[in-house]
Scaffold this motif. Structure first.
Motif, PDB file in Angstrom:
ATOM      1  N   ALA A 182       0.806  -1.225   0.000  1.00  0.00           N
ATOM      2  CA  ALA A 182       0.000   0.000   0.000  1.00  0.00           C
ATOM      3  C   ALA A 182       0.836   1.270   0.000  1.00  0.00           C
ATOM      4  O   ALA A 182       0.373   2.322  -0.433  1.00  0.00           O
ATOM      5  N   GLY A 183       2.072   1.173   0.505  1.00  0.00           N
ATOM      6  CA  GLY A 183       2.862   2.380   0.698  1.00  0.00           C
ATOM      7  C   GLY A 183       2.286   3.256   1.785  1.00  0.00           C
ATOM      8  O   GLY A 183       2.417   4.477   1.758  1.00  0.00           O
ATOM      9  N   LEU A 184       1.624   2.600   2.766  1.00  0.00           N
ATOM     10  CA  LEU A 184       0.958   3.315   3.847  1.00  0.00           C
ATOM     11  C   LEU A 184       1.232   2.618   5.172  1.00  0.00           C
ATOM     12  O   LEU A 184       1.516   1.417   5.203  1.00  0.00           O
ATOM     13  N   PRO A 185       1.125   3.344   6.302  1.00  0.00           N
ATOM     14  CA  PRO A 185       1.193   2.666   7.596  1.00  0.00           C
ATOM     15  C   PRO A 185       0.080   1.626   7.681  1.00  0.00           C
ATOM     16  O   PRO A 185      -1.034   1.859   7.212  1.00  0.00           O
ATOM     17  N   ALA A 186       0.369   0.484   8.274  1.00  0.00           N
ATOM     18  CA  ALA A 186      -0.611  -0.589   8.352  1.00  0.00           C
ATOM     19  C   ALA A 186      -0.517  -1.302   9.687  1.00  0.00           C
ATOM     20  O   ALA A 186       0.517  -1.294  10.348  1.00  0.00           O
ATOM     21  N   SER A 187      -1.619  -1.924  10.066  1.00  0.00           N
ATOM     22  CA  SER A 187      -1.645  -2.736  11.270  1.00  0.00           C
ATOM     23  C   SER A 187      -2.816  -3.700  11.136  1.00  0.00           C
ATOM     24  O   SER A 187      -3.426  -3.811  10.074  1.00  0.00           O
ATOM     25  N   SER A 188      -3.126  -4.391  12.226  1.00  0.00           N
ATOM     26  CA  SER A 188      -4.259  -5.306  12.227  1.00  0.00           C
ATOM     27  C   SER A 188      -5.008  -5.181  13.540  1.00  0.00           C
ATOM     28  O   SER A 188      -4.490  -4.644  14.529  1.00  0.00           O
ATOM     29  N   THR A 189      -6.217  -5.708  13.581  1.00  0.00           N
ATOM     30  CA  THR A 189      -7.005  -5.682  14.802  1.00  0.00           C
ATOM     31  C   THR A 189      -6.311  -6.462  15.908  1.00  0.00           C
ATOM     32  O   THR A 189      -6.393  -6.093  17.084  1.00  0.00           O
ATOM     33  N   ALA A 190      -5.621  -7.549  15.551  1.00  0.00           N
ATOM     34  CA  ALA A 190      -4.918  -8.339  16.564  1.00  0.00           C
ATOM     35  C   ALA A 190      -3.898  -7.486  17.312  1.00  0.00           C
ATOM     36  O   ALA A 190      -3.851  -7.489  18.551  1.00  0.00           O
ATOM     37  N   PHE A 191      -3.072  -6.735  16.580  1.00  0.00           N
ATOM     38  CA  PHE A 191      -2.130  -5.840  17.235  1.00  0.00           C
ATOM     39  C   PHE A 191      -2.872  -4.710  17.943  1.00  0.00           C
ATOM     40  O   PHE A 191      -2.432  -4.215  18.986  1.00  0.00           O
ATOM     41  N   GLY A 192      -4.009  -4.305  17.392  1.00  0.00           N
ATOM     42  CA  GLY A 192      -4.808  -3.265  18.021  1.00  0.00           C
ATOM     43  C   GLY A 192      -5.241  -3.637  19.426  1.00  0.00           C
ATOM     44  O   GLY A 192      -5.291  -2.783  20.321  1.00  0.00           O
ATOM     45  N   PHE A 193      -5.561  -4.910  19.654  1.00  0.00           N
ATOM     46  CA  PHE A 193      -5.935  -5.348  21.001  1.00  0.00           C
ATOM     47  C   PHE A 193      -4.760  -5.189  21.963  1.00  0.00           C
ATOM     48  O   PHE A 193      -4.931  -4.711  23.093  1.00  0.00           O
ATOM     49  N   VAL A 194      -3.585  -5.583  21.530  1.00  0.00           N
ATOM     50  CA  VAL A 194      -2.411  -5.448  22.387  1.00  0.00           C
ATOM     51  C   VAL A 194      -2.180  -3.979  22.736  1.00  0.00           C
ATOM     52  O   VAL A 194      -1.954  -3.618  23.903  1.00  0.00           O
ATOM     53  N   HIS A 195      -2.255  -3.111  21.735  1.00  0.00           N
ATOM     54  CA  HIS A 195      -2.021  -1.690  21.966  1.00  0.00           C
ATOM     55  C   HIS A 195      -3.114  -1.073  22.833  1.00  0.00           C
ATOM     56  O   HIS A 195      -2.843  -0.228  23.691  1.00  0.00           O
ATOM     57  N   ALA A 196      -4.368  -1.487  22.632  1.00  0.00           N
ATOM     58  CA  ALA A 196      -5.475  -0.928  23.404  1.00  0.00           C
ATOM     59  C   ALA A 196      -5.382  -1.321  24.872  1.00  0.00           C
ATOM     60  O   ALA A 196      -5.644  -0.504  25.771  1.00  0.00           O
ATOM     61  N   VAL A 197      -5.013  -2.568  25.143  1.00  0.00           N
ATOM     62  CA  VAL A 197      -4.844  -3.007  26.530  1.00  0.00           C
ATOM     63  C   VAL A 197      -3.759  -2.173  27.205  1.00  0.00           C
ATOM     64  O   VAL A 197      -3.919  -1.704  28.341  1.00  0.00           O
ATOM     65  N   ARG A 198      -2.660  -1.958  26.508  1.00  0.00           N
ATOM     66  CA  ARG A 198      -1.581  -1.144  27.064  1.00  0.00           C
ATOM     67  C   ARG A 198      -2.040   0.290  27.286  1.00  0.00           C
ATOM     68  O   ARG A 198      -1.689   0.920  28.291  1.00  0.00           O
ATOM     69  N   GLU A 199      -2.810   0.813  26.348  1.00  0.00           N
ATOM     70  CA  GLU A 199      -3.259   2.198  26.483  1.00  0.00           C
ATOM     71  C   GLU A 199      -4.128   2.385  27.720  1.00  0.00           C
ATOM     72  O   GLU A 199      -4.113   3.446  28.353  1.00  0.00           O
ATOM     73  N   LEU A 200      -4.872   1.364  28.070  1.00  0.00           N
ATOM     74  CA  LEU A 200      -5.704   1.433  29.272  1.00  0.00           C
ATOM     75  C   LEU A 200      -4.899   1.172  30.533  1.00  0.00           C
ATOM     76  O   LEU A 200      -5.449   1.221  31.648  1.00  0.00           O
ATOM     77  N   GLY A 201      -3.618   0.880  30.383  1.00  0.00           N
ATOM     78  CA  GLY A 201      -2.767   0.645  31.540  1.00  0.00           C
ATOM     79  C   GLY A 201      -2.999  -0.699  32.189  1.00  0.00           C
ATOM     80  O   GLY A 201      -2.671  -0.889  33.372  1.00  0.00           O
ATOM     81  N   ALA A 202      -3.543  -1.643  31.449  1.00  0.00           N
ATOM     82  CA  ALA A 202      -3.865  -2.966  31.995  1.00  0.00           C
ATOM     83  C   ALA A 202      -2.803  -3.990  31.611  1.00  0.00           C
ATOM     84  O   ALA A 202      -2.055  -3.812  30.645  1.00  0.00           O
ATOM     85  N   GLY A 203      -2.782  -5.090  32.360  1.00  0.00           N
ATOM     86  CA  GLY A 203      -1.864  -6.168  32.047  1.00  0.00           C
ATOM     87  C   GLY A 203      -2.520  -7.534  32.072  1.00  0.00           C
ATOM     88  O   GLY A 203      -1.983  -8.497  31.540  1.00  0.00           O
ATOM     89  N   ARG A 204      -3.713  -7.608  32.697  1.00  0.00           N
ATOM     90  CA  ARG A 204      -4.419  -8.879  32.823  1.00  0.00           C
ATOM     91  C   ARG A 204      -5.815  -8.749  32.217  1.00  0.00           C
ATOM     92  O   ARG A 204      -6.543  -7.796  32.517  1.00  0.00           O
ATOM     93  N   VAL A 205      -6.178  -9.707  31.380  1.00  0.00           N
ATOM     94  CA  VAL A 205      -7.455  -9.633  30.680  1.00  0.00           C
ATOM     95  C   VAL A 205      -8.187 -10.965  30.729  1.00  0.00           C
ATOM     96  O   VAL A 205      -7.593 -12.019  30.976  1.00  0.00           O
ATOM     97  N   ALA A 206      -9.487 -10.897  30.486  1.00  0.00           N
ATOM     98  CA  ALA A 206     -10.307 -12.081  30.229  1.00  0.00           C
ATOM     99  C   ALA A 206     -10.744 -12.015  28.775  1.00  0.00           C
ATOM    100  O   ALA A 206     -10.958 -10.922  28.232  1.00  0.00           O
ATOM    101  N   VAL A 207     -10.885 -13.176  28.145  1.00  0.00           N
ATOM    102  CA  VAL A 207     -11.231 -13.248  26.733  1.00  0.00           C
ATOM    103  C   VAL A 207     -12.549 -13.997  26.572  1.00  0.00           C
ATOM    104  O   VAL A 207     -12.679 -15.138  27.025  1.00  0.00           O
ATOM    105  N   ALA A 208     -13.506 -13.345  25.919  1.00  0.00           N
ATOM    106  CA  ALA A 208     -14.799 -13.963  25.598  1.00  0.00           C
ATOM    107  C   ALA A 208     -14.860 -14.109  24.085  1.00  0.00           C
ATOM    108  O   ALA A 208     -15.100 -13.135  23.362  1.00  0.00           O
TER     109      ALA A 208
END
Length: 254
Positions: free
Chosen positions: A98-124
């Motif tokens: 694409a010649g553009l910055p790219a990511s995925s939802t999977a990495f988005g979850f990792v980044h979002a958890v960090r942004e909330l300052g969390a380290g432990r999660v439950a997965v549904a």
């Protein structure tokens, strides 16, 4: 105007994204291209097939013409099944195409958890247990501990797309754990955009869902922050937790 291009596998809950665009009520635009999802099955081999390079790049030109400033592969399963390193390679290939910055939802979850300052999660998860286990491994590689999980055992994205809000809420409550700081609903085929605050109220903690995280990841790539509490705690935080700021996504330019 900020334009985030989304690559979404097949047809299931992609109507969550126009809803989010309206909810944001800003100059954010979310053009979407539906890629070939194959049979849409929740098996590791089928999910890997959905994330093959030729399928990811088929919508790139259309999204570029729509003015996309960044791209997000909006399929958690079509990314984390490759493992941490494989998912990075997948997104690097997309960014190069694409010649553009790219990511995925999977990495988005990792980044979002960090942004909330969390380290432990439950997965549904709506997926079978073996797929959910691969997601837990991916999160662990990104520094997030999964303290509890629940798998609904659905076979296809079409089944997940047909779930009612009450079924999603029931799964979330069953998956939650007192030690989890955040609950994740990671299946992009579940409709969740309309009732994230309701889920957070029921659980008493932040809830991260695939469509919500996908949009937040795209905005992160463009250095754009939007305040929209109707999309849950992730969009109700004006500033990230100190030390939680992530580098921008993979960017490869020829």
């Amino acid at each position: 105007m900020t334009t985030v291009g989304l690559l979404y596998p097949g047809h299931a809950a992609e109507d969550d994204f126009p809803r989010i665009e309206i909810t944001l009520d800003t100059d954010v635009r979310l053009p979407l291209f539906s890629t070939d999802a194959g049979e849409g099955a929740y098996r590791p081999d089928a999910l890997r097939g959905s994330g093959a390079p030729e399928r990811l790049t088929e919508g790139v030109e259309e999204l570029r013409l729509a003015g996309a400033e960044a791209l997000v592969w909006a399929s958690p399963g079509g990314s984390f099944v490759y493992g941490w390193a494989g998912a990075h390679n997948q997104i690097a290939t997309l960014a190069r195409s694409a010649g553009l910055p790219a990511s995925s939802t999977a990495f988005g979850f990792v980044h979002a958890v960090r942004e909330l300052g969390a380290g432990r999660v439950a997965v549904a998860a709506a997926w079978p247990e073996d797929v959910t286990a691969l997601f837990a491994d991916f999160l662990a590689a990104g520094g997030t501990e999964v303290v509890a999980s629940r798998s609904a055992g659905l076979a296809t994205a079409a089944e997940a797309a047909g779930w009612e809000p009450g079924q999603v809420k029931e799964l979330a409550l069953a998956a939650d754990h007192p030690d989890a700081e955040v609950l994740l609903l990671p299946d992009a085929a579940l409709h969740t955009a309309a009732y994230i605050p309701e889920l957070e109220e029921a659980l008493g903690k932040p809830v991260l869902t695939a469509s919500q995280v996908t949009v937040r990841e795209g905005l992160r790539l463009t250095d754009r922050r939007v305040w929209a509490p109707t999309l849950g705690t992730l969009f109700a935080t004006h500033r990230p937790v100190p030390g939680a700021v992530e580098p921008k996504g993979i960017e490869v330019r020829e």
